[in-house]
Design a protein around this motif. Structure first.
Motif, short mmCIF file in Angstrom:
data_model
loop_
_atom_site.label_atom_id
_atom_site.label_comp_id
_atom_site.label_asym_id
_atom_site.label_seq_id
_atom_site.Cartn_x
_atom_site.Cartn_y
_atom_site.Cartn_z
N VAL A 73 -48.09 17.46 -6.70
CA VAL A 73 -48.60 18.20 -7.75
C VAL A 73 -48.11 19.64 -7.50
O VAL A 73 -48.38 20.13 -6.55
CB VAL A 73 -50.09 18.06 -8.19
CG1 VAL A 73 -51.06 19.05 -7.09
CG2 VAL A 73 -50.33 18.45 -9.63
N ARG A 74 -47.75 20.36 -8.62
CA ARG A 74 -47.40 21.56 -8.36
C ARG A 74 -47.92 22.41 -9.58
O ARG A 74 -48.08 22.11 -10.63
CB ARG A 74 -45.93 21.96 -8.71
CG ARG A 74 -44.93 21.37 -7.60
CD ARG A 74 -43.46 22.17 -7.50
NE ARG A 74 -43.44 23.49 -7.89
CZ ARG A 74 -42.70 24.41 -8.72
NH1 ARG A 74 -42.13 23.51 -9.43
NH2 ARG A 74 -42.91 25.28 -8.72
N HIS A 94 -49.78 15.98 -14.12
CA HIS A 94 -49.31 14.59 -13.18
C HIS A 94 -49.73 13.51 -13.96
O HIS A 94 -50.38 13.32 -14.81
CB HIS A 94 -50.37 14.77 -12.03
CG HIS A 94 -50.05 14.03 -10.63
ND1 HIS A 94 -48.84 14.05 -10.23
CD2 HIS A 94 -50.47 12.81 -10.47
CE1 HIS A 94 -48.57 12.96 -9.18
NE2 HIS A 94 -49.84 12.24 -9.52
N GLU A 95 -48.67 12.37 -13.64
CA GLU A 95 -48.77 11.25 -14.16
C GLU A 95 -49.20 10.29 -13.05
O GLU A 95 -48.09 9.41 -12.69
CB GLU A 95 -47.82 10.80 -15.05
CG GLU A 95 -47.49 11.55 -16.39
CD GLU A 95 -46.19 11.42 -17.02
OE1 GLU A 95 -45.55 10.35 -16.65
OE2 GLU A 95 -45.82 12.25 -17.89
N HIS A 107 -59.92 17.98 -3.04
CA HIS A 107 -58.85 18.41 -1.92
C HIS A 107 -58.49 19.74 -2.42
O HIS A 107 -58.32 20.69 -1.84
CB HIS A 107 -57.67 17.43 -1.98
CG HIS A 107 -56.46 18.11 -1.26
ND1 HIS A 107 -56.44 17.81 -0.08
CD2 HIS A 107 -55.39 18.64 -1.89
CE1 HIS A 107 -55.06 18.49 0.34
NE2 HIS A 107 -54.54 18.80 -0.91
N PHE A 108 -58.13 20.15 -3.85
CA PHE A 108 -57.74 21.10 -4.34
C PHE A 108 -58.59 22.50 -4.45
O PHE A 108 -58.37 23.41 -4.02
CB PHE A 108 -56.95 20.87 -5.86
CG PHE A 108 -56.00 20.08 -5.71
CD1 PHE A 108 -54.60 20.54 -5.19
CD2 PHE A 108 -56.04 18.95 -6.21
CE1 PHE A 108 -53.63 19.66 -5.04
CE2 PHE A 108 -54.88 18.09 -6.20
CZ PHE A 108 -53.68 18.54 -5.63
N ALA A 109 -60.17 21.87 -4.69
CA ALA A 109 -60.95 23.06 -4.40
C ALA A 109 -61.02 23.42 -2.87
O ALA A 109 -61.26 24.64 -2.79
CB ALA A 109 -62.23 22.23 -4.88
N ILE A 119 -55.84 20.30 -13.90
CA ILE A 119 -55.04 19.38 -13.75
C ILE A 119 -55.19 18.34 -15.05
O ILE A 119 -56.35 17.72 -15.22
CB ILE A 119 -55.18 18.65 -12.51
CG1 ILE A 119 -55.04 19.48 -11.28
CG2 ILE A 119 -54.06 17.32 -12.41
CD1 ILE A 119 -55.41 18.81 -9.91
N ALA A 120 -54.11 18.33 -15.70
CA ALA A 120 -54.20 17.31 -16.69
C ALA A 120 -53.11 15.93 -16.66
O ALA A 120 -52.23 16.00 -15.95
CB ALA A 120 -53.62 17.96 -18.19
#
Length: 176
Positions: A73-74, A94-95, A107-109, A119-120
Motif C-alpha cells: 500500500v502506498r 487498496h484492493e 500496523h500503520f498506526a 485506506i479505502a
C-alpha cells in the motif's frame, strides 16, 4: 442436560483468521470444523485432516494478503488545504483479495505515529485520526474518491524506479 461445547482457544483464533477469507463455502467450512471439534473430533483442526487442511490453507491466504497490504500500500499526501479540510494527511487505495483491512490496519498506526490517514477499498474503509480508528464496513463513497483520485507527486519517480529495477527474468509464474 444441555450440550456444553468445549473448544480450544487456538481454534477460536484460527476460525477468526479464516473468517476473513473471501470464497465459496466461507462459513460452511468454519461451522463444520467448529461442530467436529465441539463434539470431540479435534483432528478437524489439523492440517492432516481434509477440513483442517482447507482451514490452514485459508489462514495462509489471509495472512499473505495482510502482508501484501503492509508491503504494497502506498500512502499519498494530500495538498495542505484539502488535508486541513478533511482532517487527513495521507490516503491510500487498496484492493485486497480477502477481508483483512480491519485486522491489518493497526500496523500503520504503529508505523505512522499520530499522522491522520485513510485506506479505502472497494468493500470497506478505515480512517485513523492519530488516536483512534473509524472502521466502515461499507466504504463511504467520498473516502473511496479521495483515495482513488489523490494526486501522487511521487508517482513518476516510483514508475521510473520500477522500470529500472524490474527484471522479468526473475518472475516466478507459480508465485503469481
Amino acid at each position: 442436560g444441555p450440550f456444553r461445547a468445549k473448544v480450544p482457544a487456538a481454534l477460536l483464533s484460527q476460525l477468526e483468521q479464516a473468517s476473513r477469507y473471501r470464497g465459496e463455502q466461507r462459513w460452511n467450512l468454519l461451522y463444520e470444523v467448529l461442530w467436529r471439534v465441539a463434539h470431540g473430533d479435534r483432528t478437524a483442526m489439523l492440517a492432516g485432516d481434509r477440513l483442517g487442511s482447507e482451514l490452514q490453507r485459508r489462514i495462509k491466504q489471509v495472512t499473505r494478503e495482510a502482508h501484501h497490504l503492509h508491503a504494497f500500500v502506498r500512502f499519498v499526501p494530500l495538498p495542505d488545504e484539502l488535508a486541513e479540510q478533511l482532517q487527513l494527511e495521507l490516503v491510500a487505495y487498496h484492493e485486497p483479495a480477502h477481508d483483512i483491512l480491519h485486522s491489518a490496519s493497526a500496523h500503520f498506526a504503529d508505523r505512522l505515529g499520530r499522522l491522520r490517514w485513510l485506506i479505502a477499498t472497494p468493500q470497506d474503509g478505515i480512517r485513523f485520526d492519530g488516536q483512534s480508528f473509524d472502521y466502515q464496513r461499507q466504504c463511504p463513497e467520498p473516502w473511496r474518491q479521495w483515495a482513488r483520485n489523490a494526486e501522487d507527486p511521487g508517482a513518476e519517480l516510483w514508475r521510473t524506479y520500477y522500470r529500472h529495477t524490474f527484471n522479468p527474468a526473475r518472475l516466478n509464474p507459480d508465485a503469481l
